[in-house]
Design a protein around this motif. Structure first.
Motif, PDB file in Angstrom:
ATOM      1  N   LEU A  56      21.362  -8.325   9.257  1.00 52.33           N
ATOM      2  CA  LEU A  56      22.656  -9.531   9.366  1.00 52.33           C
ATOM      3  C   LEU A  56      22.323 -10.005  10.745  1.00 52.33           C
ATOM      4  CD1 LEU A  56      24.934 -11.128   7.453  1.00 52.33           C
ATOM      5  CD2 LEU A  56      26.260  -9.655   8.285  1.00 52.33           C
ATOM      6  N   MET A  57      22.503 -11.280  10.244  1.00 49.49           N
ATOM      7  CA  MET A  57      23.191 -11.836  12.179  1.00 49.49           C
ATOM      8  C   MET A  57      24.002 -13.111  11.709  1.00 49.49           C
ATOM      9  SD  MET A  57      19.273 -12.536  13.775  1.00 49.49           S
ATOM     10  CE  MET A  57      18.478 -13.588  12.652  1.00 49.49           C
ATOM     11  N   GLY A  58      25.269 -13.478  12.777  1.00 53.61           N
ATOM     12  CA  GLY A  58      25.885 -14.334  12.006  1.00 53.61           C
ATOM     13  C   GLY A  58      27.290 -14.271  13.348  1.00 53.61           C
ATOM     14  N   GLY A  59      28.469 -14.952  13.236  1.00 49.73           N
ATOM     15  CA  GLY A  59      29.438 -14.791  13.676  1.00 49.73           C
ATOM     16  C   GLY A  59      30.382 -14.077  13.435  1.00 49.73           C
ATOM     17  N   SER A  60      30.167 -14.268  12.007  1.00 54.41           N
ATOM     18  CA  SER A  60      31.399 -13.363  11.444  1.00 54.41           C
ATOM     19  C   SER A  60      31.151 -13.039   9.690  1.00 54.41           C
ATOM     20  CB  SER A  60      32.831 -14.438  11.252  1.00 54.41           C
ATOM     21  OG  SER A  60      33.338 -14.768  12.460  1.00 54.41           O
ATOM     22  N   LEU A  61      31.625 -11.390  10.244  1.00 51.10           N
ATOM     23  CA  LEU A  61      32.338 -11.248   8.162  1.00 51.10           C
ATOM     24  C   LEU A  61      33.422 -11.505   7.348  1.00 51.10           C
ATOM     25  CD1 LEU A  61      29.999  -9.548   6.210  1.00 51.10           C
ATOM     26  CD2 LEU A  61      30.879  -7.491   7.374  1.00 51.10           C
ATOM     27  N   LEU A  62      33.618 -12.050   6.518  1.00 51.00           N
ATOM     28  CA  LEU A  62      34.773 -12.116   5.839  1.00 51.00           C
ATOM     29  C   LEU A  62      34.538 -11.531   4.679  1.00 51.00           C
ATOM     30  CD1 LEU A  62      34.973 -15.025   8.066  1.00 51.00           C
ATOM     31  CD2 LEU A  62      36.073 -15.570   6.254  1.00 51.00           C
ATOM     32  N   ALA A  63      36.309 -10.497   4.494  1.00 49.29           N
ATOM     33  CA  ALA A  63      35.797  -9.538   3.833  1.00 49.29           C
ATOM     34  C   ALA A  63      37.393  -8.905   3.639  1.00 49.29           C
ATOM     35  CB  ALA A  63      35.285  -8.493   4.535  1.00 49.29           C
ATOM     36  N   ASP A  64      37.858  -8.479   2.392  1.00 45.13           N
ATOM     37  CA  ASP A  64      39.084  -7.898   1.882  1.00 45.13           C
ATOM     38  C   ASP A  64      39.070  -6.608   2.805  1.00 45.13           C
ATOM     39  OD1 ASP A  64      37.481  -6.473   0.592  1.00 45.13           O
ATOM     40  OD2 ASP A  64      38.824  -7.435  -1.579  1.00 45.13           O
ATOM     41  N   ARG A  65      40.220  -6.197   2.143  1.00 47.36           N
ATOM     42  CA  ARG A  65      40.830  -4.898   2.668  1.00 47.36           C
ATOM     43  C   ARG A  65      39.697  -3.547   2.569  1.00 47.36           C
ATOM     44  NH1 ARG A  65      45.979  -5.798   4.447  1.00 47.36           N
ATOM     45  NH2 ARG A  65      46.915  -7.428   3.301  1.00 47.36           N
ATOM     46  N   ALA A  66      39.025  -3.645   1.605  1.00 44.18           N
ATOM     47  CA  ALA A  66      38.015  -2.772   1.126  1.00 44.18           C
ATOM     48  C   ALA A  66      37.541  -2.029   2.337  1.00 44.18           C
ATOM     49  CB  ALA A  66      38.129  -2.470  -0.168  1.00 44.18           C
ATOM     50  N   PHE A  67      36.598  -3.093   3.112  1.00 49.32           N
ATOM     51  CA  PHE A  67      36.075  -2.984   4.059  1.00 49.32           C
ATOM     52  C   PHE A  67      36.805  -2.860   5.313  1.00 49.32           C
ATOM     53  CE2 PHE A  67      34.148  -5.367   0.227  1.00 49.32           C
ATOM     54  CZ  PHE A  67      33.228  -5.008  -0.457  1.00 49.32           C
ATOM     55  N   ASP A  68      37.171  -2.273   5.425  1.00 48.04           N
ATOM     56  CA  ASP A  68      38.252  -2.345   7.019  1.00 48.04           C
ATOM     57  C   ASP A  68      37.955  -0.536   6.858  1.00 48.04           C
ATOM     58  OD1 ASP A  68      40.183  -2.353   9.544  1.00 48.04           O
ATOM     59  OD2 ASP A  68      42.098  -1.089   7.599  1.00 48.04           O
ATOM     60  N   ALA A  69      37.180  -0.135   7.397  1.00 53.19           N
ATOM     61  CA  ALA A  69      36.170   0.870   7.726  1.00 53.19           C
ATOM     62  C   ALA A  69      35.807   1.093   9.612  1.00 53.19           C
ATOM     63  CB  ALA A  69      35.481   0.881   7.326  1.00 53.19           C
ATOM     64  N   ASP A  70      36.394   2.315  10.416  1.00 55.54           N
ATOM     65  CA  ASP A  70      35.818   2.085  11.623  1.00 55.54           C
ATOM     66  C   ASP A  70      34.743   1.342  11.952  1.00 55.54           C
ATOM     67  OD1 ASP A  70      38.114   1.700  12.961  1.00 55.54           O
ATOM     68  OD2 ASP A  70      38.806   4.360  12.601  1.00 55.54           O
ATOM     69  N   TRP A  71      33.769   2.453  11.403  1.00 55.27           N
ATOM     70  CA  TRP A  71      32.228   2.237  11.483  1.00 55.27           C
ATOM     71  C   TRP A  71      31.770   1.111  10.680  1.00 55.27           C
ATOM     72  CZ3 TRP A  71      29.098   0.962   7.387  1.00 55.27           C
ATOM     73  CH2 TRP A  71      29.843   0.699   6.108  1.00 55.27           C
TER      74      TRP A  71
END
Length: 146
Positions: A56-71
């Protein structure tokens, strides 16, 4: 010992809604699918994320709450990608996110809505993962060309 048979190898699993399959998709800025993975219904969404974002290359990754992980946030920061997702409600120190950019996530939801207009995808009528993946790919191409 032979190969495993049954639903274990076909991304079919039990969740609250019954026997299901999750489709984890990566889309571009306008909502067109780039890549996707299939997960059993009981699996967490983060399980296949490393495979999706490795190139992946780009400016931003938009995701919902399930993808809120420190790693995941750290991995994206190492690639100079901004994670735009709201923090989980149980976070002790919630991270900030750009709410204006997050509103564009509706394009991904619209893509899934268009994809599920096809009854075969919404009901998972294919028996094997291979045929289901092909079915999703064909439907995604049709959605993109409309």
């Amino acid at each position: 010992m032979g190969r495993k048979r049954g639903t274990q190898s076909q991304a079919i699993g039990r969740s609250r809604g019954g026997i299901t399959t999750k489709v984890l998709a990566l889309t571009d800025a306008v909502g067109n699918m780039i890549d996707f993975r299939l997960l059993p219904g009981q699996a967490h969404d983060l399980r296949e994320v490393p495979a999706l974002i490795e190139r992946l290359m780009g400016g931003s990754l938009l995701a919902d709450r399930a993808f809120d992980a420190d790693w995941l946030r750290q991995d994206l920061a190492d690639k100079n990608i901004t994670a735009v997702n709201p923090p989980k409600s149980n976070r002790r120190f919630p991270s900030t996110f750009d709410k204006h950019i997050y509103k564009w996530r509706q394009l991904v939801e619209n893509f899934f809505g268009k994809l599920k207009e096809n009854r075969g995808i919404a009901m998972r009528s294919c028996k094997t993962d291979q045929s289901f993946k092909v079915f999703i790919s064909i439907a995604a191409v049709i959605v993109q060309t409309k």
